[in-house]
Design a protein around this motif. Structure first.
Motif, PDB file in Angstrom:
ATOM      1  N   LYS A  99       2.598   6.957  -0.135  1.00 52.91           N
ATOM      2  CA  LYS A  99       1.465   6.116  -0.492  1.00 52.91           C
ATOM      3  C   LYS A  99       1.596   5.635  -1.929  1.00 52.91           C
ATOM      4  O   LYS A  99       1.995   6.391  -2.825  1.00 52.91           O
ATOM      5  CB  LYS A  99       0.149   6.891  -0.323  1.00 52.91           C
ATOM      6  CG  LYS A  99      -0.216   7.168   1.123  1.00 52.91           C
ATOM      7  CD  LYS A  99      -1.545   7.896   1.209  1.00 52.91           C
ATOM      8  CE  LYS A  99      -1.940   8.159   2.665  1.00 52.91           C
ATOM      9  NZ  LYS A  99      -3.209   8.890   2.765  1.00 52.91           N
ATOM     10  N   LYS A 100       1.242   4.372  -2.148  1.00 53.87           N
ATOM     11  CA  LYS A 100       1.319   3.822  -3.498  1.00 53.87           C
ATOM     12  C   LYS A 100       0.385   4.556  -4.463  1.00 53.87           C
ATOM     13  O   LYS A 100       0.693   4.696  -5.636  1.00 53.87           O
ATOM     14  CB  LYS A 100       0.987   2.334  -3.455  1.00 53.87           C
ATOM     15  CG  LYS A 100       1.225   1.604  -4.765  1.00 53.87           C
ATOM     16  CD  LYS A 100       2.683   1.639  -5.178  1.00 53.87           C
ATOM     17  CE  LYS A 100       3.535   0.730  -4.346  1.00 53.87           C
ATOM     18  NZ  LYS A 100       3.256  -0.693  -4.489  1.00 53.87           N
ATOM     19  N   THR A 101      -0.743   5.063  -3.939  1.00 55.56           N
ATOM     20  CA  THR A 101      -1.651   5.826  -4.801  1.00 55.56           C
ATOM     21  C   THR A 101      -0.972   7.087  -5.327  1.00 55.56           C
ATOM     22  O   THR A 101      -1.168   7.469  -6.479  1.00 55.56           O
ATOM     23  CB  THR A 101      -2.932   6.213  -4.029  1.00 55.56           C
ATOM     24  OG1 THR A 101      -2.568   6.861  -2.798  1.00 55.56           O
ATOM     25  CG2 THR A 101      -3.782   4.987  -3.733  1.00 55.56           C
TER      26      THR A 101
ATOM     27  N   GLU B  12       0.815  -1.215   0.000  1.00 57.22           N
ATOM     28  CA  GLU B  12       0.000   0.000   0.000  1.00 57.22           C
ATOM     29  C   GLU B  12       0.847   1.262   0.000  1.00 57.22           C
ATOM     30  O   GLU B  12       0.416   2.317  -0.442  1.00 57.22           O
ATOM     31  CB  GLU B  12      -0.932   0.015   1.216  1.00 57.22           C
ATOM     32  CG  GLU B  12      -2.050  -1.012   1.140  1.00 57.22           C
ATOM     33  CD  GLU B  12      -2.958  -0.774  -0.057  1.00 57.22           C
ATOM     34  OE1 GLU B  12      -3.272   0.388  -0.331  1.00 57.22           O
ATOM     35  OE2 GLU B  12      -3.326  -1.762  -0.717  1.00 57.22           O
ATOM     36  N   GLN B  13       2.057   1.180   0.549  1.00 59.95           N
ATOM     37  CA  GLN B  13       2.970   2.309   0.525  1.00 59.95           C
ATOM     38  C   GLN B  13       4.402   1.796   0.422  1.00 59.95           C
ATOM     39  O   GLN B  13       4.676   0.636   0.673  1.00 59.95           O
ATOM     40  CB  GLN B  13       2.800   3.194   1.754  1.00 59.95           C
ATOM     41  CG  GLN B  13       3.072   2.495   3.075  1.00 59.95           C
ATOM     42  CD  GLN B  13       2.842   3.436   4.258  1.00 59.95           C
ATOM     43  OE1 GLN B  13       2.177   4.465   4.134  1.00 59.95           O
ATOM     44  NE2 GLN B  13       3.409   3.104   5.397  1.00 59.95           N
TER      45      GLN B  13
END
Length: 198
Positions: free
Chosen positions: A93-95, A24-25
């Motif tokens: 953050k991966k986003t 996720e990160q």
């Protein structure tokens, strides 16, 4: 040209592989750790991307500082880069990374079509070192706290970093030209702002 060089994944393939991991990160340090022998050029390319596009405030400076620490280690002859914990352990953050990658994809695709192994014999090592010296200077320009002035120097640093990783002497020369233009624009913009303020 060696068969090993031809068989190696490109910078761009490696960058996409890093971003496509399921976490996720990620930390900046974890990006560096998974890159192996070509880590200098590849990690510098990754660190350039947030400054090649409009990014969240403050993110560009963090990545610019990390770039400077990495490139100095290259110039000092270290086998691989080590980031201080206050940068290496910083989580992203991966986003956010995917948004940066999606926005950078057209730029990456253009570079992917152009950059390939093209060595200039005995001058190759000198050109690679000169390219990394230029990246070090680009880091200073990127840290100038003015909007949009860091994009062209960051693009130059990205071209130089990818060219060093791919051993593309012609790409290094192109990156140097872009870097000179971007630095002149950024420094002039900074001097105008200083003159207006003082």
């Amino acid at each position: 040209m060696s068969s090993d060089l031809c068989a190696s994944p490109t910078v761009f393939t490696e960058v996409r592989r890093i971003i496509d991991t399921p976490e996720e990160q990620m930390t900046i340090g974890s990006i560096s750790e998974g890159l192996g022998k070509r880590s200098y050029g590849i990690i510098l390319f990754v660190l350039c991307l947030p400054n090649c596009i409009p990014a969240p405030p403050g993110l560009g400076s963090i990545f610019g500082l990390a770039m400077g620490i990495v490139v100095i280690q290259y110039l000092l002859g270290r086998d691989y880069p080590i980031l201080p914990s206050f940068i290496g352990k910083r989580a992203i953050k991966k986003t956010t990374l995917r948004r940066i990658m999606d926005t950078s994809e057209p730029f990456m695709r253009r570079l992917e079509m152009i950059i390939r192994p093209r060595m200039f014999g005995p001058a190759q090592r000198f050109l690679e070192y000169l390219g990394m010296l230029a990246v070090a200077f680009m880091c200073l320009v990127i840290l100038i706290p003015l909007p949009l002035t860091n994009m062209l120097p960051a693009m130059a640093a990205a071209v130089l970093s990818a060219s060093v990783a791919e051993r593309d002497a012609a790409g290094i020369i192109v990156g140097l030209i872009i870097g000179i233009a971007g630095s002149v624009i950024a420094v002039r913009a900074a001097s105008v702002v200083v003159a207006l303020l003082f």
